[in-house]
Design a protein around this motif. Sequence first.
Motif, PDB file in Angstrom:
ATOM      1  N   THR A 195       0.848  -1.191   0.000  1.00 33.69           N
ATOM      2  CA  THR A 195       0.000   0.000   0.000  1.00 33.69           C
ATOM      3  C   THR A 195       0.886   1.244   0.000  1.00 33.69           C
ATOM      4  O   THR A 195       2.075   1.172   0.299  1.00 33.69           O
ATOM      5  CB  THR A 195      -0.929   0.050   1.228  1.00 33.69           C
ATOM      6  N   CYS A 196       0.278   2.370  -0.314  1.00 34.46           N
ATOM      7  CA  CYS A 196       1.038   3.617  -0.401  1.00 34.46           C
ATOM      8  C   CYS A 196       1.709   3.938   0.928  1.00 34.46           C
ATOM      9  O   CYS A 196       1.062   3.955   1.976  1.00 34.46           O
ATOM     10  CB  CYS A 196       0.107   4.762  -0.803  1.00 34.46           C
ATOM     11  N   ILE A 197       3.000   4.200   0.877  1.00 32.81           N
ATOM     12  CA  ILE A 197       3.780   4.505   2.073  1.00 32.81           C
ATOM     13  C   ILE A 197       3.292   5.785   2.743  1.00 32.81           C
ATOM     14  O   ILE A 197       3.361   5.932   3.962  1.00 32.81           O
ATOM     15  CB  ILE A 197       5.271   4.620   1.710  1.00 32.81           C
TER      16      ILE A 197
ATOM     17  N   ASN B 236      -1.466   5.055   2.980  1.00 37.09           N
ATOM     18  CA  ASN B 236      -2.031   3.764   3.391  1.00 37.09           C
ATOM     19  C   ASN B 236      -3.518   3.647   3.022  1.00 37.09           C
ATOM     20  O   ASN B 236      -4.267   2.937   3.661  1.00 37.09           O
ATOM     21  CB  ASN B 236      -1.843   3.532   4.896  1.00 37.09           C
ATOM     22  N   ARG B 237      -3.919   4.330   1.961  1.00 40.26           N
ATOM     23  CA  ARG B 237      -5.325   4.252   1.542  1.00 40.26           C
ATOM     24  C   ARG B 237      -5.513   3.386   0.306  1.00 40.26           C
ATOM     25  O   ARG B 237      -6.573   2.824   0.090  1.00 40.26           O
ATOM     26  CB  ARG B 237      -5.876   5.652   1.221  1.00 40.26           C
ATOM     27  N   LEU B 238      -4.481   3.285  -0.538  1.00 38.88           N
ATOM     28  CA  LEU B 238      -4.609   2.621  -1.830  1.00 38.88           C
ATOM     29  C   LEU B 238      -3.577   1.507  -1.967  1.00 38.88           C
ATOM     30  O   LEU B 238      -2.442   1.637  -1.509  1.00 38.88           O
ATOM     31  CB  LEU B 238      -4.427   3.630  -2.965  1.00 38.88           C
ATOM     32  N   TYR B 239      -4.007   0.419  -2.626  1.00 39.50           N
ATOM     33  CA  TYR B 239      -3.069  -0.657  -2.921  1.00 39.50           C
ATOM     34  C   TYR B 239      -2.027  -0.172  -3.923  1.00 39.50           C
ATOM     35  O   TYR B 239      -2.315   0.614  -4.830  1.00 39.50           O
ATOM     36  CB  TYR B 239      -3.793  -1.859  -3.515  1.00 39.50           C
ATOM     37  N   THR B 240      -0.806  -0.651  -3.756  1.00 40.77           N
ATOM     38  CA  THR B 240       0.259  -0.366  -4.710  1.00 40.77           C
ATOM     39  C   THR B 240       0.912  -1.676  -5.161  1.00 40.77           C
ATOM     40  O   THR B 240       2.132  -1.760  -5.329  1.00 40.77           O
ATOM     41  CB  THR B 240       1.318   0.580  -4.107  1.00 40.77           C
ATOM     42  N   HIS B 241       0.104  -2.711  -5.326  1.00 41.85           N
ATOM     43  CA  HIS B 241       0.616  -4.000  -5.785  1.00 41.85           C
ATOM     44  C   HIS B 241       1.381  -3.843  -7.097  1.00 41.85           C
ATOM     45  O   HIS B 241       0.987  -3.062  -7.969  1.00 41.85           O
ATOM     46  CB  HIS B 241      -0.529  -4.979  -6.048  1.00 41.85           C
ATOM     47  N   THR B 242       2.429  -4.602  -7.233  1.00 44.25           N
ATOM     48  CA  THR B 242       3.090  -4.734  -8.529  1.00 44.25           C
ATOM     49  C   THR B 242       2.537  -5.973  -9.208  1.00 44.25           C
ATOM     50  O   THR B 242       2.544  -7.061  -8.629  1.00 44.25           O
ATOM     51  CB  THR B 242       4.616  -4.864  -8.357  1.00 44.25           C
ATOM     52  N   ILE B 243       2.021  -5.810 -10.409  1.00 41.40           N
ATOM     53  CA  ILE B 243       1.397  -6.917 -11.133  1.00 41.40           C
ATOM     54  C   ILE B 243       2.209  -7.208 -12.383  1.00 41.40           C
ATOM     55  O   ILE B 243       2.313  -6.378 -13.294  1.00 41.40           O
ATOM     56  CB  ILE B 243      -0.062  -6.581 -11.514  1.00 41.40           C
ATOM     57  N   ILE B 244       2.805  -8.390 -12.406  1.00 42.61           N
ATOM     58  CA  ILE B 244       3.582  -8.861 -13.542  1.00 42.61           C
ATOM     59  C   ILE B 244       3.117 -10.279 -13.842  1.00 42.61           C
ATOM     60  O   ILE B 244       3.090 -11.130 -12.960  1.00 42.61           O
ATOM     61  CB  ILE B 244       5.093  -8.848 -13.243  1.00 42.61           C
ATOM     62  N   THR B 245       2.734 -10.547 -15.075  1.00 47.55           N
ATOM     63  CA  THR B 245       2.199 -11.859 -15.431  1.00 47.55           C
ATOM     64  C   THR B 245       3.318 -12.900 -15.485  1.00 47.55           C
ATOM     65  O   THR B 245       4.514 -12.571 -15.438  1.00 47.55           O
ATOM     66  CB  THR B 245       1.493 -11.824 -16.793  1.00 47.55           C
ATOM     67  N   GLU B 246       2.911 -14.159 -15.592  1.00 45.96           N
ATOM     68  CA  GLU B 246       3.883 -15.245 -15.701  1.00 45.96           C
ATOM     69  C   GLU B 246       4.770 -15.083 -16.926  1.00 45.96           C
ATOM     70  O   GLU B 246       5.926 -15.520 -16.934  1.00 45.96           O
ATOM     71  CB  GLU B 246       3.164 -16.599 -15.750  1.00 45.96           C
ATOM     72  N   ASN B 247       4.243 -14.449 -17.944  1.00 44.80           N
ATOM     73  CA  ASN B 247       5.003 -14.208 -19.168  1.00 44.80           C
ATOM     74  C   ASN B 247       5.793 -12.905 -19.110  1.00 44.80           C
ATOM     75  O   ASN B 247       6.265 -12.421 -20.138  1.00 44.80           O
ATOM     76  CB  ASN B 247       4.062 -14.185 -20.377  1.00 44.80           C
ATOM     77  N   ARG B 248       5.889 -12.336 -17.905  1.00 43.81           N
ATOM     78  CA  ARG B 248       6.635 -11.100 -17.666  1.00 43.81           C
ATOM     79  C   ARG B 248       6.039  -9.929 -18.451  1.00 43.81           C
ATOM     80  O   ARG B 248       6.743  -9.077 -18.983  1.00 43.81           O
ATOM     81  CB  ARG B 248       8.119 -11.259 -17.992  1.00 43.81           C
TER      82      ARG B 248
ATOM     83  N   ARG C  63       2.156  -1.100 -11.197  1.00 39.17           N
ATOM     84  CA  ARG C  63       3.137  -0.940 -10.129  1.00 39.17           C
ATOM     85  C   ARG C  63       2.863   0.386  -9.426  1.00 39.17           C
ATOM     86  O   ARG C  63       2.136   1.242  -9.952  1.00 39.17           O
ATOM     87  CB  ARG C  63       4.571  -0.943 -10.688  1.00 39.17           C
ATOM     88  N   PRO C  64       3.452   0.588  -8.235  1.00 38.99           N
ATOM     89  CA  PRO C  64       3.339   1.909  -7.614  1.00 38.99           C
ATOM     90  C   PRO C  64       4.113   2.941  -8.426  1.00 38.99           C
ATOM     91  O   PRO C  64       5.024   2.596  -9.185  1.00 38.99           O
ATOM     92  CB  PRO C  64       3.987   1.707  -6.239  1.00 38.99           C
ATOM     93  N   THR C  65       3.729   4.192  -8.292  1.00 43.59           N
ATOM     94  CA  THR C  65       4.575   5.256  -8.818  1.00 43.59           C
ATOM     95  C   THR C  65       5.729   5.456  -7.842  1.00 43.59           C
ATOM     96  O   THR C  65       5.661   5.017  -6.690  1.00 43.59           O
ATOM     97  CB  THR C  65       3.807   6.575  -8.973  1.00 43.59           C
ATOM     98  N   PHE C  66       6.775   6.102  -8.302  1.00 46.03           N
ATOM     99  CA  PHE C  66       7.904   6.411  -7.422  1.00 46.03           C
ATOM    100  C   PHE C  66       7.970   7.922  -7.217  1.00 46.03           C
ATOM    101  O   PHE C  66       8.205   8.673  -8.167  1.00 46.03           O
ATOM    102  CB  PHE C  66       9.215   5.893  -8.008  1.00 46.03           C
TER     103      PHE C  66
ATOM    104  N   TYR D  91      17.195   5.614  -2.391  1.00 43.85           N
ATOM    105  CA  TYR D  91      16.471   6.171  -1.248  1.00 43.85           C
ATOM    106  C   TYR D  91      15.722   7.456  -1.592  1.00 43.85           C
ATOM    107  O   TYR D  91      15.151   8.100  -0.714  1.00 43.85           O
ATOM    108  CB  TYR D  91      17.436   6.419  -0.084  1.00 43.85           C
ATOM    109  N   ASN D  92      15.698   7.784  -2.867  1.00 46.92           N
ATOM    110  CA  ASN D  92      14.885   8.911  -3.328  1.00 46.92           C
ATOM    111  C   ASN D  92      13.722   8.439  -4.182  1.00 46.92           C
ATOM    112  O   ASN D  92      13.010   9.256  -4.764  1.00 46.92           O
ATOM    113  CB  ASN D  92      15.739   9.902  -4.132  1.00 46.92           C
ATOM    114  N   LEU D  93      13.532   7.140  -4.274  1.00 46.60           N
ATOM    115  CA  LEU D  93      12.441   6.558  -5.056  1.00 46.60           C
ATOM    116  C   LEU D  93      11.458   5.911  -4.083  1.00 46.60           C
ATOM    117  O   LEU D  93      11.641   4.763  -3.668  1.00 46.60           O
ATOM    118  CB  LEU D  93      12.994   5.544  -6.055  1.00 46.60           C
ATOM    119  N   ILE D  94      10.426   6.646  -3.720  1.00 51.16           N
ATOM    120  CA  ILE D  94       9.492   6.205  -2.684  1.00 51.16           C
ATOM    121  C   ILE D  94       8.249   5.602  -3.326  1.00 51.16           C
ATOM    122  O   ILE D  94       7.512   6.299  -4.033  1.00 51.16           O
ATOM    123  CB  ILE D  94       9.072   7.388  -1.779  1.00 51.16           C
ATOM    124  N   PRO D  95       7.990   4.293  -3.122  1.00 55.30           N
ATOM    125  CA  PRO D  95       6.794   3.686  -3.716  1.00 55.30           C
ATOM    126  C   PRO D  95       5.527   4.299  -3.125  1.00 55.30           C
ATOM    127  O   PRO D  95       5.340   4.307  -1.908  1.00 55.30           O
ATOM    128  CB  PRO D  95       6.933   2.203  -3.356  1.00 55.30           C
ATOM    129  N   SER D  96       4.686   4.830  -3.971  1.00 57.75           N
ATOM    130  CA  SER D  96       3.518   5.569  -3.492  1.00 57.75           C
ATOM    131  C   SER D  96       2.398   5.497  -4.511  1.00 57.75           C
ATOM    132  O   SER D  96       2.595   5.053  -5.648  1.00 57.75           O
ATOM    133  CB  SER D  96       3.896   7.035  -3.230  1.00 57.75           C
TER     134      SER D  96
END
Length: 318
Positions: free
Chosen positions: A128-130, A133-145, A150-153, A170-175
């Motif tokens: 979830t957003c760092i 904490n309101r929105l999911y930030t799942h990274t979704i990659i299929t089996e075939n890549r 993904r979250p924004t940085f 340390y300047n790329l914050i998943p959000s």
Amino acid sequence: MFYIDQTTPSFLLARDEHYTNVRYVIKKKLLGKRFTEAHPKGLDKRIDEVTGIHSTVAAFLNDETNLKDLLIGSPDVLNQFKKRFTSKKAIASIKALIRYDAFIDKSVEKTFGFYHGYHLAENLGIQTCIYCNRLYTHTIITENREFIARPTFDHWFPQSSYPLLALSFYNLIPSCNVCNSSIKGALPFALKDIFHPYLKHPENEKLLSFKFSYTLEDHLAAKSKIVSGNDFTANSIRAMKLKEIYAGHLDEIRELIYLKKAYSASYISSLNSILKLTLSTDEIYRLAFGVYMYDDQLNKRPLSKLKKDVLAELGIIP
């Protein structure tokens, strides 16, 4: 807002892989064929040398200590680097070598085709957003890549002002996109004043400390509020507009208050027998309220911090 745990094996792996791969690209751009180290993933990947780089920039990045500090140095270190180069020629060189737009291009044939934003997001595994904490930030990659989501940085030190730090780990914050684009954006925060998820200040008065609460009594009229433990936290909450964005989540608070009125503690404890399962206390509350009880798990589900704090205030969880 959460501090990111920097001690887990997955985090350390994410940091080290970022350093190894981004360093390789920068060194190839700087030195071309003169840089003879093997590709970090064993690929036959051509990365052309960038000519015309300003001598001071080249000297800085060719120093391995500087380059490592730039790529995986702590926020305090990055704070010292942010104004290292100010001339137009030096900044032009930096922008030619350190390109965030290339890093988030997921095309296989491009410069960062072997390691880009999706790989970093996948390695970090932030759910979830760092910030909110309101929105999911799942990274979704299929089996075939196939790279789906993904979250924004967020660049805590804005890349528009400090392009040297555009690819610093340390300047790329998943959000989430809301916090990154609509709220924080390119605001130039100072580390001494505003929360950074990778920096815990040594002084207690500058450690993040807050809890969600409510005003009540009728659950239908309950309103949210955030209680700050110090001025540093209060400043951070104002900067990230948490009070305003959580005003849209009154229903969650009202439902928890209603549950408190509707269900007794004995009902909650009887869920094991009702469901005919052997469940831990944490599992029971997760089923009943959709919330994790332990602080190190709160970022796994949206609104976990809000729900945990309110449930604790209601006396439903310890």
